[in-house]
Design a protein around this motif. Structure first.
Motif, PDB file in Angstrom:
ATOM      1  N   GLY A 120       0.695  -1.464   0.189  1.00  0.00           N
ATOM      2  CA  GLY A 120       0.038  -0.505  -0.218  1.00  0.00           C
ATOM      3  C   GLY A 120       1.240   1.129   0.020  1.00  0.00           C
ATOM      4  O   GLY A 120       0.491   2.095  -0.861  1.00  0.00           O
ATOM      5  N   VAL A 121       1.708   1.231   0.615  1.00  0.00           N
ATOM      6  CA  VAL A 121       2.714   2.704   0.842  1.00  0.00           C
ATOM      7  C   VAL A 121       3.838   2.379  -0.160  1.00  0.00           C
ATOM      8  O   VAL A 121       3.573   3.586  -0.742  1.00  0.00           O
ATOM      9  N   LEU A 122       3.737   1.348  -1.088  1.00  0.00           N
ATOM     10  CA  LEU A 122       4.686   1.687  -2.191  1.00  0.00           C
ATOM     11  C   LEU A 122       3.614   2.232  -3.649  1.00  0.00           C
ATOM     12  O   LEU A 122       4.186   2.685  -4.054  1.00  0.00           O
ATOM     13  N   GLY A 123       2.590   1.675  -3.157  1.00  0.00           N
ATOM     14  CA  GLY A 123       1.740   2.253  -3.957  1.00  0.00           C
ATOM     15  C   GLY A 123       1.107   3.567  -4.208  1.00  0.00           C
ATOM     16  O   GLY A 123       0.886   3.971  -5.184  1.00  0.00           O
ATOM     17  N   TRP A 124       0.973   3.955  -3.159  1.00  0.00           N
ATOM     18  CA  TRP A 124       1.191   5.285  -2.475  1.00  0.00           C
ATOM     19  C   TRP A 124       1.838   6.103  -3.027  1.00  0.00           C
ATOM     20  O   TRP A 124       1.956   7.302  -3.969  1.00  0.00           O
ATOM     21  N   LEU A 125       3.575   5.460  -2.970  1.00  0.00           N
ATOM     22  CA  LEU A 125       4.024   6.285  -3.567  1.00  0.00           C
ATOM     23  C   LEU A 125       4.838   6.521  -4.876  1.00  0.00           C
ATOM     24  O   LEU A 125       5.233   7.965  -6.007  1.00  0.00           O
ATOM     25  N   SER A 126       4.402   5.681  -4.915  1.00  0.00           N
ATOM     26  CA  SER A 126       4.707   5.563  -6.619  1.00  0.00           C
ATOM     27  C   SER A 126       3.553   6.487  -7.567  1.00  0.00           C
ATOM     28  O   SER A 126       4.031   7.023  -8.285  1.00  0.00           O
ATOM     29  N   GLN A 170       1.905  11.621  -9.724  1.00  0.00           N
ATOM     30  CA  GLN A 170       0.945  13.659  -9.989  1.00  0.00           C
ATOM     31  C   GLN A 170       2.187  14.264  -9.483  1.00  0.00           C
ATOM     32  O   GLN A 170       1.373  15.047 -10.250  1.00  0.00           O
ATOM     33  N   ALA A 171       2.598  13.901  -8.967  1.00  0.00           N
ATOM     34  CA  ALA A 171       4.126  14.736  -9.073  1.00  0.00           C
ATOM     35  C   ALA A 171       4.602  15.786 -10.442  1.00  0.00           C
ATOM     36  O   ALA A 171       4.452  16.540 -11.289  1.00  0.00           O
TER      37      ALA A 171
END
Length: 103
Positions: A18-24, A29-30
Motif C-alpha cells: 500500500g505504501v509503495l503504491g501510494w509513493l508511486s 502525480q508530481a
C-alpha cells in the motif's frame, strides 16, 4: 501461533504494498502536476506577449487618432475661412442679380 505470525506477516506485506503504491502514485502525480504547470506557464507567457503587443498597437492607434484630430481642426478652420469668402462673394454677386430681377 503460526497463524498469528502468518497473519501479521501478511498485514505487514499488505501495508508495504500500500505504501509503495501510494509513493508511486505520488511521483506520477508530481510529474503530471509539473507538466500541467509547464503548459499553463507557456500559455500565460503567450497571453502576456499578446497583451503587450495589443497595448503597443493601441498606443499607435491613439497617436494616429490624435494626429487626425489635429488635421481635422485645421481643415475645419480652413473651411470656415472659405465659407466667409464665399459669403462675401455671394454678397457681391447678389446685388447684381437683384437689379436684374427688378428690370
Amino acid at each position: 501461533m503460526g497463524t498469528i505470525e502468518i497473519s501479521g506477516l501478511i498485514a505487514i506485506i499488505g501495508c508495504a504494498i500500500g505504501v509503495l503504491g501510494w509513493l508511486s502514485g505520488k511521483d506520477k502525480q508530481a510529474t503530471n502536476d509539473g507538466h500541467w504547470r509547464g503548459t499553463v506557464d507557456t500559455k500565460l507567457d503567450d497571453i502576456k506577449h499578446s497583451v503587450g503587443e495589443t497595448g503597443k498597437q493601441i498606443a499607435g492607434l491613439s497617436a494616429k487618432i490624435d494626429n487626425h484630430a489635429d488635421r481635422i481642426r485645421a481643415v475645419e478652420e480652413s473651411t470656415k475661412s472659405a465659407h466667409k469668402r464665399i459669403d462675401r462673394l455671394d454678397n457681391l454677386i447678389q446685388p447684381e442679380s437683384e437689379e436684374n430681377h427688378e428690370n
